[in-house]
Motif scaffolding. Sequence first.
Motif, PDB file in Angstrom:
ATOM      1  N   ALA A  10      -3.633 -10.313  -0.622  1.00  0.00           N
ATOM      2  CA  ALA A  10      -2.265 -11.131  -0.891  1.00  0.00           C
ATOM      3  C   ALA A  10      -2.674 -12.000  -1.745  1.00  0.00           C
ATOM      4  O   ALA A  10      -3.604 -12.817  -1.516  1.00  0.00           O
ATOM      5  N   ASP A  14       1.336 -15.327  -1.682  1.00  0.00           N
ATOM      6  CA  ASP A  14       1.681 -14.487  -0.660  1.00  0.00           C
ATOM      7  C   ASP A  14       1.112 -14.861   0.735  1.00  0.00           C
ATOM      8  O   ASP A  14       1.246 -14.102   1.792  1.00  0.00           O
ATOM      9  N   ALA A  17       3.233 -14.482   3.742  1.00  0.00           N
ATOM     10  CA  ALA A  17       3.601 -13.232   3.851  1.00  0.00           C
ATOM     11  C   ALA A  17       3.422 -12.541   5.236  1.00  0.00           C
ATOM     12  O   ALA A  17       2.322 -12.842   5.752  1.00  0.00           O
ATOM     13  N   GLN A  47       5.030  -7.355  -0.131  1.00  0.00           N
ATOM     14  CA  GLN A  47       5.689  -8.293   0.290  1.00  0.00           C
ATOM     15  C   GLN A  47       5.065  -8.713   1.717  1.00  0.00           C
ATOM     16  O   GLN A  47       5.096  -9.648   2.247  1.00  0.00           O
ATOM     17  N   PHE A  48       4.268  -7.691   2.149  1.00  0.00           N
ATOM     18  CA  PHE A  48       3.641  -7.918   3.681  1.00  0.00           C
ATOM     19  C   PHE A  48       2.179  -7.701   3.232  1.00  0.00           C
ATOM     20  O   PHE A  48       1.405  -7.228   2.202  1.00  0.00           O
TER      21      PHE A  48
END
Length: 127
Positions: A10, A14, A17, A47-48
């Motif tokens: 990420a 992020d 996240a 997004q994870f």
Amino acid sequence: MSAVPAVPAASSADANAPWVVCLCAEWCGTCRDYRPLLVGLAKAHPQFRFAWVDIEDHAEIADAFDVETFPTLLVAGADGTRFLGPLLPHIETLSRLLGALQPPQPSSLDVDLLLAVLEKKPAVFAV
């Protein structure tokens, strides 16, 4: 731990996240079959952050979860735990779960410890 293509980490944007953590074991054939599917899911859900934790190789952070059914999934982040439990290795089910997560609940100390280790050494647990 078997080698599979790593999902790009990420970005710094992020860093907060939530994590999707698969608690599995290398000896488990179901887990081995599930892992490449999880890699694909990670690409579809940027997004994870995704992690693969072998409960035997990393017993110091995984024993507290008393995993009896494989795979067991944890979805948690700094804001709390959103899911913890066994989930059949149907990638479509996990994808739907990620799209419909409930608000986070306060995390246990065991979850906080696991997430702290993932934050420090994400490459060790790359999906």
